[in-house]
Design a protein around this motif. Structure first.
Motif, PDB file in Angstrom:
ATOM      1  N   ALA A  92      -6.657 -51.081  20.786  1.00  0.00           N
ATOM      2  CA  ALA A  92      -7.068 -49.677  20.855  1.00  0.00           C
ATOM      3  C   ALA A  92      -8.101 -49.347  19.774  1.00  0.00           C
ATOM      4  O   ALA A  92      -8.021 -49.841  18.652  1.00  0.00           O
ATOM      5  CB  ALA A  92      -5.856 -48.760  20.706  1.00  0.00           C
ATOM      6  N   GLU A 143      -1.112 -50.449  24.644  1.00  0.00           N
ATOM      7  CA  GLU A 143      -1.787 -50.639  25.931  1.00  0.00           C
ATOM      8  C   GLU A 143      -3.293 -50.815  25.778  1.00  0.00           C
ATOM      9  O   GLU A 143      -3.999 -51.071  26.760  1.00  0.00           O
ATOM     10  CB  GLU A 143      -1.508 -49.442  26.844  1.00  0.00           C
ATOM     11  CG  GLU A 143      -0.043 -49.324  27.261  1.00  0.00           C
ATOM     12  CD  GLU A 143       0.279 -47.982  27.895  1.00  0.00           C
ATOM     13  OE1 GLU A 143      -0.668 -47.167  28.057  1.00  0.00           O
ATOM     14  OE2 GLU A 143       1.450 -47.743  28.215  1.00  0.00           O
ATOM     15  N   ARG A 198      -5.570 -48.531  24.883  1.00  0.00           N
ATOM     16  CA  ARG A 198      -6.352 -47.403  25.394  1.00  0.00           C
ATOM     17  C   ARG A 198      -7.176 -46.769  24.267  1.00  0.00           C
ATOM     18  O   ARG A 198      -6.678 -46.563  23.157  1.00  0.00           O
ATOM     19  CB  ARG A 198      -5.438 -46.345  26.014  1.00  0.00           C
ATOM     20  CG  ARG A 198      -4.643 -46.849  27.192  1.00  0.00           C
ATOM     21  CD  ARG A 198      -4.244 -45.734  28.130  1.00  0.00           C
ATOM     22  NE  ARG A 198      -3.889 -44.503  27.455  1.00  0.00           N
ATOM     23  CZ  ARG A 198      -2.635 -44.141  27.169  1.00  0.00           C
ATOM     24  NH1 ARG A 198      -1.636 -44.943  27.470  1.00  0.00           N
ATOM     25  NH2 ARG A 198      -2.395 -42.994  26.590  1.00  0.00           N
ATOM     26  N   THR A 236      -8.335 -41.306  26.012  1.00  0.00           N
ATOM     27  CA  THR A 236      -7.780 -39.969  25.823  1.00  0.00           C
ATOM     28  C   THR A 236      -8.836 -39.173  25.076  1.00  0.00           C
ATOM     29  O   THR A 236      -9.284 -39.586  24.007  1.00  0.00           O
ATOM     30  CB  THR A 236      -6.475 -40.018  24.997  1.00  0.00           C
ATOM     31  OG1 THR A 236      -5.496 -40.770  25.729  1.00  0.00           O
ATOM     32  CG2 THR A 236      -5.951 -38.610  24.739  1.00  0.00           C
ATOM     33  N   TRP A 291       0.227 -45.989  23.583  1.00  0.00           N
ATOM     34  CA  TRP A 291      -1.184 -46.004  23.977  1.00  0.00           C
ATOM     35  C   TRP A 291      -1.960 -47.068  23.199  1.00  0.00           C
ATOM     36  O   TRP A 291      -2.904 -47.673  23.729  1.00  0.00           O
ATOM     37  CB  TRP A 291      -1.822 -44.631  23.798  1.00  0.00           C
ATOM     38  CG  TRP A 291      -1.924 -44.159  22.367  1.00  0.00           C
ATOM     39  CD1 TRP A 291      -0.951 -43.560  21.636  1.00  0.00           C
ATOM     40  CD2 TRP A 291      -3.063 -44.255  21.505  1.00  0.00           C
ATOM     41  NE1 TRP A 291      -1.399 -43.264  20.365  1.00  0.00           N
ATOM     42  CE2 TRP A 291      -2.694 -43.680  20.258  1.00  0.00           C
ATOM     43  CE3 TRP A 291      -4.347 -44.757  21.658  1.00  0.00           C
ATOM     44  CZ2 TRP A 291      -3.571 -43.601  19.175  1.00  0.00           C
ATOM     45  CZ3 TRP A 291      -5.232 -44.681  20.584  1.00  0.00           C
ATOM     46  CH2 TRP A 291      -4.838 -44.106  19.359  1.00  0.00           C
TER      47      TRP A 291
END
Length: 275
Positions: A218, A122, A124, A252, A119
């Motif tokens: 991130a 990526e 995120r 998230t 994550w």
């Protein structure tokens, strides 16, 4: 067995006379070579591993492989330690120490997935929302530590500290270099987000960090304010909406609840003390 096979088998065994033992003259030469080549684990363990190889009559390749694996493991550990130190966490926290049984809002499986760095790679975002004392900072530091141990760069700071750093850099005409430094970190852990009201300048400076990192690097934030209250913190509806967009899409979201874990722990200690 043919003479050729016998010779090959003998060559595959490490002769005891060739393995340096404690006190052998080769020790000093190996030690010096390890210093020159910067092989600290190799240097520390070669006598022990050589003695074991001699005793168990392992092959040259097995002996060399164990030495190399020892050095590789040591380098991995030291790199993990460097990355954790570079993150500047205020105190050590590990997800393995987290008391999930006392935080029913949190599922170990969901938190465990955040130790996997995909994550972060990526780009995120992660948002931890909950009242004070619900272990948001523990989770933020624990997740950040796990990501650093996975080999990625991490930086922890509070929102107020970051805004102050950016304001000082702006005054000293170093803002671009500071923003560039923060834009390169794989995971930015931003604690105490939306705790204090920010003036328009502070909000704009913070916005630049999020803009540089959006969908590329991130960012994880811990906040005790629900999204609906963020406009009161930033005092600028459009800027607030832009910041929220960069933090929350596609994020998230972990809700840590309203029951203070610290208060429960204090109450439990008090009850034990008064029995």
């Amino acid at each position: 067995m043919s003479p050729t096979r016998t010779a090959e088998a003998a060559a595959e065994q490490v002769p005891s006379a060739r393995i340096p033992l404690p006190g052998d003259p080769e020790d000093a030469l190996i030690d010096e070579a390890c210093r020159d080549l910067r092989l600290p684990a190799f240097r520390e363990r070669f006598v022990e591993i050589a003695a074991t190889a001699r005793r168990e009559q392992v092959s040259y390749k097995q002996f060399l492989l164990e030495l190399l694996q020892t050095e590789v493991a040591d380098r991995d550990l030291r790199r993990q330690q460097r990355l954790v130190r570079a993150a500047r966490f205020p105190r050590p926290k590990r997800l393995g120490d987290f008391a999930f049984e006392k935080n029913p809002n949190l599922l170990p499986e969901i938190i465990g997935d955040l130790k996997i760095p995909s994550w972060v790679q990526e780009g995120r975002p992660l948002v931890l929302i909950g009242d004070s004392g619900t272990s948001k900072s523990h989770l933020l530091i624990g997740i950040g530590t796990a990501i650093a141990q996975a080999g990625l760069t991490v930086r922890y700071t509070t929102t107020s500290a970051l805004v102050n750093e950016l304001a000082e850099a702006d005054a000293a005409r170093r803002l671009s270099s500071v923003i560039a430094r923060y834009s390169k970190v794989d995971l930015l852990c931003l604690d105490e987000f939306a705790y204090l009201n920010l003036d328009k300048k502070g909000a704009k400076l913070l916005f630049q960090i999020f803009t540089e990192r959006k969908e590329r690097k991130a960012t994880a934030v811990a906040t005790n304010s629900p999204f609906a209250e963020w406009d009161k913190i930033f005092n600028e509806p459009r800027l607030c909406a832009a910041i929220a967009d960069r933090i929350t899409f596609p994020c998230t979201l972990i809700q840590t609840g309203t029951d203070s874990y610290r208060f429960q722990a204090t109450e439990a200690e008090h009850q034990v003390a008064t029995r």
